[in-house]
Design an enzyme around this catalytic site. Sequence first.
Site, short mmCIF file in Angstrom:
data_model
loop_
_atom_site.label_atom_id
_atom_site.label_comp_id
_atom_site.label_asym_id
_atom_site.label_seq_id
_atom_site.Cartn_x
_atom_site.Cartn_y
_atom_site.Cartn_z
N ASP A 13 0.71 -1.10 0.07
CA ASP A 13 0.05 -0.04 -0.18
C ASP A 13 0.82 1.32 -0.03
O ASP A 13 0.39 2.34 0.69
CB ASP A 13 -0.74 0.14 1.04
CG ASP A 13 -1.76 -1.15 1.20
OD1 ASP A 13 -2.27 -1.84 -0.01
OD2 ASP A 13 -2.26 -1.63 2.46
N LYS A 16 1.77 2.03 -5.15
CA LYS A 16 2.24 1.47 -6.40
C LYS A 16 1.32 1.67 -7.79
O LYS A 16 1.87 1.88 -8.76
CB LYS A 16 2.39 -0.09 -6.33
CG LYS A 16 3.57 -0.46 -5.21
CD LYS A 16 3.38 -2.01 -4.82
CE LYS A 16 2.24 -2.57 -4.22
NZ LYS A 16 2.02 -2.19 -3.07
N GLY A 40 -4.48 -4.46 -3.74
CA GLY A 40 -5.32 -3.43 -4.01
C GLY A 40 -4.85 -2.16 -4.55
O GLY A 40 -4.09 -1.53 -3.72
N HIS A 41 -4.75 -2.00 -6.00
CA HIS A 41 -3.73 -0.76 -6.34
C HIS A 41 -4.74 0.17 -6.70
O HIS A 41 -5.57 -0.02 -7.69
CB HIS A 41 -3.02 -1.15 -7.24
CG HIS A 41 -2.01 -2.20 -6.93
ND1 HIS A 41 -1.19 -3.12 -7.88
CD2 HIS A 41 -1.88 -2.59 -5.81
CE1 HIS A 41 -0.26 -3.73 -7.22
NE2 HIS A 41 -0.71 -3.77 -5.87
N GLN A 224 1.89 -6.33 -3.14
CA GLN A 224 2.49 -6.07 -1.71
C GLN A 224 3.71 -5.30 -1.50
O GLN A 224 3.90 -4.51 -2.44
CB GLN A 224 2.63 -7.65 -1.19
CG GLN A 224 1.31 -8.61 -0.98
CD GLN A 224 0.88 -8.96 -2.41
OE1 GLN A 224 1.40 -9.63 -3.10
NE2 GLN A 224 -0.40 -8.65 -2.68
P1 GDP Z 1 -0.97 0.23 -3.51
O1 GDP Z 1 -1.19 -1.09 -3.07
O2 GDP Z 1 0.73 0.19 -3.12
O3 GDP Z 1 -1.20 0.58 -5.09
O4 GDP Z 1 -1.54 1.37 -2.55
P2 GDP Z 1 -2.90 1.58 -2.28
O5 GDP Z 1 -3.62 2.15 -3.34
O6 GDP Z 1 -3.27 0.23 -1.67
O7 GDP Z 1 -2.96 2.60 -1.18
C1 GDP Z 1 -2.28 3.90 -1.56
C2 GDP Z 1 -3.24 5.00 -1.45
O8 GDP Z 1 -2.71 6.31 -1.04
C3 GDP Z 1 -4.39 5.16 -2.39
O9 GDP Z 1 -5.58 5.50 -1.97
C4 GDP Z 1 -3.84 6.20 -3.36
O10 GDP Z 1 -4.66 6.77 -4.08
C5 GDP Z 1 -3.19 7.08 -2.12
N1 GDP Z 1 -1.99 7.91 -2.72
C6 GDP Z 1 -1.03 7.32 -3.57
N2 GDP Z 1 0.04 8.26 -3.52
C7 GDP Z 1 -0.58 9.45 -2.88
C8 GDP Z 1 0.12 10.70 -2.28
O11 GDP Z 1 1.34 11.08 -2.45
N3 GDP Z 1 -0.61 11.38 -1.39
C9 GDP Z 1 -1.83 10.89 -0.93
N4 GDP Z 1 -2.49 11.70 0.00
N5 GDP Z 1 -2.26 9.97 -1.34
C10 GDP Z 1 -1.55 8.91 -2.29
P1 IMO Z 2 -0.97 -4.15 -2.05
O1 IMO Z 2 -0.48 -4.92 -3.55
C1 IMO Z 2 -0.92 -4.52 1.96
C2 IMO Z 2 -1.07 -8.68 3.81
C3 IMO Z 2 -2.27 -9.00 4.51
C4 IMO Z 2 -1.73 -10.10 5.49
C5 IMO Z 2 -0.67 -10.65 4.81
C6 IMO Z 2 -1.24 -12.20 4.26
O2 IMO Z 2 -2.32 -3.49 -2.13
O3 IMO Z 2 0.25 -3.53 -1.43
P2 IMO Z 2 -2.78 -12.84 2.23
O4 IMO Z 2 -4.08 -12.40 1.93
O5 IMO Z 2 -1.60 -12.15 1.09
O6 IMO Z 2 -2.42 -14.33 2.62
O7 IMO Z 2 -2.35 -11.98 3.72
O8 IMO Z 2 -0.29 -9.92 3.66
N1 IMO Z 2 -1.23 -8.06 2.42
C7 IMO Z 2 -1.18 -6.85 2.08
N2 IMO Z 2 -0.85 -5.85 2.77
N3 IMO Z 2 -1.00 -4.59 1.01
C8 IMO Z 2 -1.36 -5.78 0.29
O9 IMO Z 2 -1.32 -5.54 -1.34
C9 IMO Z 2 -1.35 -6.77 0.73
N4 IMO Z 2 -1.66 -8.20 0.32
C10 IMO Z 2 -1.62 -8.94 1.51
O10 IMO Z 2 -2.82 -7.97 5.07
O11 IMO Z 2 -1.27 -9.32 6.47
MG MG Z 3 -2.74 -1.76 -1.67
#
Ligand code: GDP
Ligand code: IMO
Ligand code: MG
Length: 422
Positions: A13, A16, A40-41, A224
């Site tokens: 998170d 990415k 979840g991207h 991840q």
């Molecule tokens: P990922 O799994 O690495 O793709 O990240 P996620 O989408 O799960 O979580 C990142 C969250 O931060 C998302 O809601 C993005 O829209 C948000 N985000 C990404 N870059 C920035 C940033 O520089 N500032 C803020 N405020 N939000 C950001």
């Molecule tokens: P993105 O790509 C954050 C965490 C889960 C749990 C552990 C194992 O959005 O960054 P699993 O379901 O993979 O067996 O869970 O890994 N986890 C993540 N945490 N971002 C993710 O993906 C994750 N995918 C799995 O919360 O701790």
């Molecule tokens: Mg994510």
Amino acid sequence: MKTLALIGAQWGDEGKGKITDLLSEKADIIVRYQGGNNAGHTIWVGNKKTVLHFIPSGILHPHTLSIMGHGMVIEPEALWAEMQGIESTSIKLSDKNFLISDHATIITSYHKLLDACRENQGSLKIGTTGKGIGPAYEEKMSRRSIKVRDLLDAETLKKKLSAILEEKSVLFEKLYQVNFPSREEELERLLSFGKKLAPFIGDSFRAIDQGIRDGKKVLYEGAQGILLDIDYGTYPYVTSSSTAVAGIFSGAGIPSGELEEVLGITKAYTTRVGEGPFPTELDNDLGEFIRQKGHEFGATTGRNRRCGWLDLPLLKYSVKCSKLTSIALTKLDILCNLEELKVCTHYEVDGKTFDCAYPSLDLSKAKPIYKDFTPFKDNFSEPFSKELENYLSFIENSLGIKIGILAFGPERKEILFRKDYF
Ligand code: GDP
Ligand code: IMO
Ligand code: MG
């Protein structure tokens, strides 16, 4: 630059999705190589939010080919739903812009059920996403998995389901005492989604090979983060795939090419979802403030993300594990205007000091040692304040690599490139 890897440098998170989306403008092929819909991207374009779990985050750029590599685990029904979601926008999916590896592994209903049983009734709770990821990878390693191509072959699928149920039925009936779908129900469900996915199934290795030989620019999108890697991460509180750079070689391949840049996506603070040690966790009002301001709630499960200060010992370890060549520092805006600003530079464990989170350290015992910074109040137009410059150069000097990208908001334009990628 023709080949670029983009990898989460923390516990996932990190942003990415946003960075992949932006770099995809200049790329030709975007490849996911591990994980499944535990990811979840999130991508924001104007006020429209897209959350992708399986499909590479390049899909919003029609000129690109998005590939789901053979190292992924795929639940066909959830993938189909995600594809429908994409098609409800202006993007149309075809074999020109979307390819699913015929060798990727299928997540069945049994995997999801087993994941839930273990989390709810077992003695070790990992805090998984409940998507069946661990059980699906286990079956892959035991060489019994259903592969994507088997969805197109009723006889093979039937045989594999029978073999799988030989053992799983005992677990469901005797150990966990839960109902489970019959072989026939699962067979019918998987075959029906096989038919829907068929036009997109193909040889991903060959497509990447051809692309690289044609001089195309390939972006590998990690899911991840390195600290969730099955080997390098904080085991057992990890996911079940190789999230570090090695996963690219096993989960997609870089045929006829080399990896030229490994970009580590790094949040300016740290978050973690699920169980496991977290040395810099702020289990207090400030942690709650960062969670609310940063909207730190899981994009897949909606769970609260635990929040804490930036942890340099962990990042130094990530740099070494995946040979990161630069980082993107995201969510700087969330740290703006804080009353205090800290970075963890060292740990104290059993009376000794460490500057890198080597795996032999018990992170649950690590006491973080912090450096205080004067908080910055920037609006991120250059020139930056000396407080922000100071914060950034301290991170660069500590890690020994450059911050190539700064992100300060979820939207596409809230970004600054300090290095050319592609
Ligand atoms: P990922 O799994 O690495 O793709 O990240 P996620 O989408 O799960 O979580 C990142 C969250 O931060 C998302 O809601 C993005 O829209 C948000 N985000 C990404 N870059 C920035 C940033 O520089 N500032 C803020 N405020 N939000 C950001
Ligand atoms: P993105 O790509 C954050 C965490 C889960 C749990 C552990 C194992 O959005 O960054 P699993 O379901 O993979 O067996 O869970 O890994 N986890 C993540 N945490 N971002 C993710 O993906 C994750 N995918 C799995 O919360 O701790
Ligand atoms: Mg994510």
